[in-house]
Motif scaffolding. Structure first.
Motif, short mmCIF file in Angstrom:
data_model
loop_
_atom_site.label_atom_id
_atom_site.label_comp_id
_atom_site.label_asym_id
_atom_site.label_seq_id
_atom_site.Cartn_x
_atom_site.Cartn_y
_atom_site.Cartn_z
N THR A 61 0.82 -1.21 0.00
CA THR A 61 0.00 0.00 0.00
C THR A 61 0.86 1.27 0.00
OG1 THR A 61 -1.83 -1.08 1.16
CG2 THR A 61 -1.72 1.32 1.30
N LYS A 62 0.51 2.18 -0.91
CA LYS A 62 1.08 3.54 -0.92
C LYS A 62 -0.10 4.49 -1.08
CE LYS A 62 5.64 2.43 -2.76
NZ LYS A 62 6.63 2.69 -3.86
N LEU A 63 -0.49 5.09 0.03
CA LEU A 63 -1.68 5.93 0.07
C LEU A 63 -1.28 7.39 0.15
CD1 LEU A 63 -4.83 5.26 2.21
CD2 LEU A 63 -3.79 7.52 2.21
N ALA A 64 -1.93 8.22 -0.67
CA ALA A 64 -1.57 9.65 -0.67
C ALA A 64 -2.74 10.49 -1.16
CB ALA A 64 -0.35 9.90 -1.55
N MET A 65 -2.74 11.73 -0.70
CA MET A 65 -3.62 12.77 -1.23
C MET A 65 -2.69 13.85 -1.81
SD MET A 65 -6.72 11.69 -0.67
CE MET A 65 -7.74 13.14 -0.95
N ASP A 106 -9.65 16.27 -1.82
CA ASP A 106 -11.11 16.29 -1.94
C ASP A 106 -11.64 14.89 -1.67
OD1 ASP A 106 -10.18 15.16 -4.32
OD2 ASP A 106 -11.64 16.17 -5.58
N VAL A 107 -12.73 14.50 -2.28
CA VAL A 107 -13.40 13.21 -2.09
C VAL A 107 -13.56 12.87 -0.60
CG1 VAL A 107 -12.73 12.30 -4.35
CG2 VAL A 107 -11.25 11.83 -2.38
N GLY A 108 -13.77 13.89 0.22
CA GLY A 108 -13.87 13.68 1.66
C GLY A 108 -12.54 13.60 2.36
N GLY A 109 -11.45 13.85 1.62
CA GLY A 109 -10.12 13.75 2.20
C GLY A 109 -9.87 14.76 3.30
N THR A 110 -10.43 15.96 3.17
CA THR A 110 -10.20 16.94 4.24
C THR A 110 -10.85 16.49 5.54
OG1 THR A 110 -12.16 18.26 3.62
CG2 THR A 110 -10.05 18.86 2.60
N PHE A 111 -11.99 15.82 5.45
CA PHE A 111 -12.67 15.30 6.63
C PHE A 111 -11.83 14.22 7.29
CE2 PHE A 111 -15.67 12.39 8.71
CZ PHE A 111 -16.38 13.25 9.51
N LEU A 112 -11.34 13.28 6.48
CA LEU A 112 -10.54 12.18 7.02
C LEU A 112 -9.23 12.68 7.61
CD1 LEU A 112 -11.07 9.66 4.07
CD2 LEU A 112 -12.04 9.44 6.36
N LEU A 113 -8.53 13.53 6.88
CA LEU A 113 -7.22 14.00 7.34
C LEU A 113 -7.33 14.90 8.57
CD1 LEU A 113 -5.51 14.74 3.90
CD2 LEU A 113 -5.09 12.81 5.43
N SER A 114 -8.42 15.66 8.66
CA SER A 114 -8.58 16.54 9.82
C SER A 114 -8.79 15.75 11.11
CB SER A 114 -9.77 17.49 9.61
OG SER A 114 -11.01 16.79 9.68
N ARG A 115 -9.13 14.48 10.98
CA ARG A 115 -9.38 13.64 12.15
C ARG A 115 -8.24 12.66 12.45
NH1 ARG A 115 -13.49 16.17 10.58
NH2 ARG A 115 -15.34 16.46 11.91
N ALA A 116 -7.14 12.77 11.72
CA ALA A 116 -5.95 12.00 12.05
C ALA A 116 -5.34 12.56 13.34
CB ALA A 116 -4.94 12.08 10.91
N PRO A 117 -4.56 11.76 14.07
CA PRO A 117 -4.00 12.23 15.34
C PRO A 117 -3.15 13.49 15.17
CG PRO A 117 -3.74 9.86 15.13
CD PRO A 117 -4.23 10.36 13.80
N ASP A 139 -1.52 16.81 14.19
CA ASP A 139 -1.50 17.51 12.90
C ASP A 139 -0.94 16.63 11.78
OD1 ASP A 139 -2.71 20.04 13.15
OD2 ASP A 139 -1.02 20.75 14.32
N ILE A 140 -0.99 15.31 11.97
CA ILE A 140 -0.48 14.41 10.93
C ILE A 140 -1.25 14.60 9.62
CG2 ILE A 140 -0.38 11.99 10.22
CD1 ILE A 140 0.40 11.26 13.06
N GLY A 141 -2.56 14.78 9.72
CA GLY A 141 -3.36 14.94 8.51
C GLY A 141 -2.97 16.17 7.72
N LEU A 142 -2.69 17.27 8.42
CA LEU A 142 -2.25 18.49 7.74
C LEU A 142 -0.89 18.28 7.09
CD1 LEU A 142 -2.81 21.42 7.07
CD2 LEU A 142 -1.88 22.05 9.31
N HIS A 143 -0.02 17.57 7.76
CA HIS A 143 1.29 17.20 7.20
C HIS A 143 1.12 16.45 5.89
CE1 HIS A 143 5.36 15.62 6.98
NE2 HIS A 143 4.98 14.40 7.26
N LEU A 144 0.24 15.47 5.87
CA LEU A 144 0.00 14.69 4.65
C LEU A 144 -0.64 15.53 3.56
CD1 LEU A 144 -1.31 11.33 6.18
CD2 LEU A 144 1.02 11.89 5.45
N ALA A 145 -1.55 16.41 3.94
CA ALA A 145 -2.26 17.23 2.96
C ALA A 145 -1.33 18.22 2.28
CB ALA A 145 -3.41 17.96 3.63
#
Length: 339
Positions: A129-133, A143-154, A156-162
């Protein structure tokens, strides 16, 4: 067919079947996927649905970016806005599907591929698996709900990925709440046969094993500090100053992305964290994505990454605060209208 649907016992199987295009989603594929899910939700002989990708490279590398480029140049983005509307509605439905929705997130899972997998109720990753936005790299936002999912990562990890668009493996996908179970890729055929014959719960019990450890949880010591910045320049400055090689690499990745997309993404992730539902986040994403169709960075980003492949986009200057605000303004009668 770009999508193949079959029934195996009590399991409905959706195969994304564009392996030469990394199973990138087209509007027709979204429509066919929607139709299959509708039919199977009402079919009492189907107890669960499973989605996978054809070929050896991955589930889905996102939307058909080349077609978006041609639509912007020739049609002003109208066809793309219609595609995103149906895609986002599908993402919301997957999140609330009435039967187990099993996503085999083997190989590449990016952009729109996250939308048809990470909202499912049973999300299976593998050592491949190689998952990315990676949307900021083409002048778009997650998009595709990615902001919702990433905002709920532990943290600020989601912001880092975004902001960086970096790809993560199985352990980090599970740690970030983007996946649930780890099954070795060699065991996926047996897992699928078991799910068809004995049900999803039994298949997981037989084939799921502990995932390899991810790297992001231990990096929160600097991620949460650096990404607390109020602006993208402040975040980048903190990444460069904190003295971690991985933080410096993140700063370099961010610096290569569209300045406007970065500013809008920062606002999007933080706002999504305050929204109460996936539907509200999708409504916000639709407004922002439609506005991105009119910004020069989207066309330029796709040109540089996909069309000419020179990897040297000539980004427009960073949007002002007022211009960022305009990305989030209501669309009137063109709203997605989920929330």
């Amino acid at each position: 067919m770009d999508i193949e649907t079959t029934q195996d016992g009590h399991l409905g199987h959706i195969l994304l079947n564009r392996p030469k295009a990394l199973n990138a989603l087209t509007h027709d594929m979204v429509r066919h996927l929607d139709a299959a899910l509708q039919a199977w939700e009402a079919d009492e002989t189907i107890q669960a649905v499973l989605i996978s990708g054809a070929g050896e490279r991955g589930l889905c590398a996102g939307g058909d970016i080349r077609s978006i480029y041609e639509d912007i140049r020739q049609g002003g983005g109208a066809a793309t806005a219609a595609f995103w509307r149906d895609e986002y509605l599908l993402n919301a439905w997957i999140a609330h599907y009435g039967k187990p929705y099993v996503a085999l997130m083997d190989g590449l899972v990016m952009g729109g591929g996250v939308g048809v997998s990470a909202h499912g109720s049973v999300r299976v990753v593998t050592e491949r698996t190689k998952l990315a936005m990676p949307e900021t790299g083409i002048g778009l936002i997650p998009d595709v709900g990615g902001t919702f999912l990433l905002s709920r990562a532990p943290g600020d990890i989601g912001l880092h990925l975004a902001l960086t668009g970096m790809a993560i493996g199985a352990g980090d996908a599970i740690a970030c709440g983007l996946a649930d179970h780890f099954v070795p890729s060699a065991d996926l055929p047996a897992f699928q046969r078991s799910a068809a014959a004995h049900g999803v719960t039994a298949a997981l019990a037989a084939h799921a094993v502990p995932a390899p450890e991810g790297i992001l949880p231990e990096q929160r010591s600097w991620i949460d500090v650096c990404y607390a910045g109020e602006s993208v320049p402040e975040i980048v400055e903190q990444l460069l100053e904190i003295g971690e090689s991985a933080a410096k690499e993140a700063a370099e990745q961010i610096a290569a992305k569209s300045p406007t997309a970065l500013r809008v993404t920062l606002r999007s992730i933080r706002r999504a964290g305050l929204l109460g539902s996936l539907e509200a986040a999708l409504d916000q994403e639709y407004r922002v994505s439609c506005r991105a169709l009119r910004h020069p960075d989207l066309e330029e980003g796709i040109r540089a990454q996909v069309i000419d492949k020179d990897r040297s986009p000539r980004w427009a200057p960073a949007a002002s605060a007022a211009e960022v605000d305009a990305f989030f303004a209501p669309l009137g009668d063109k709203e997605l209208g989920l929330s």
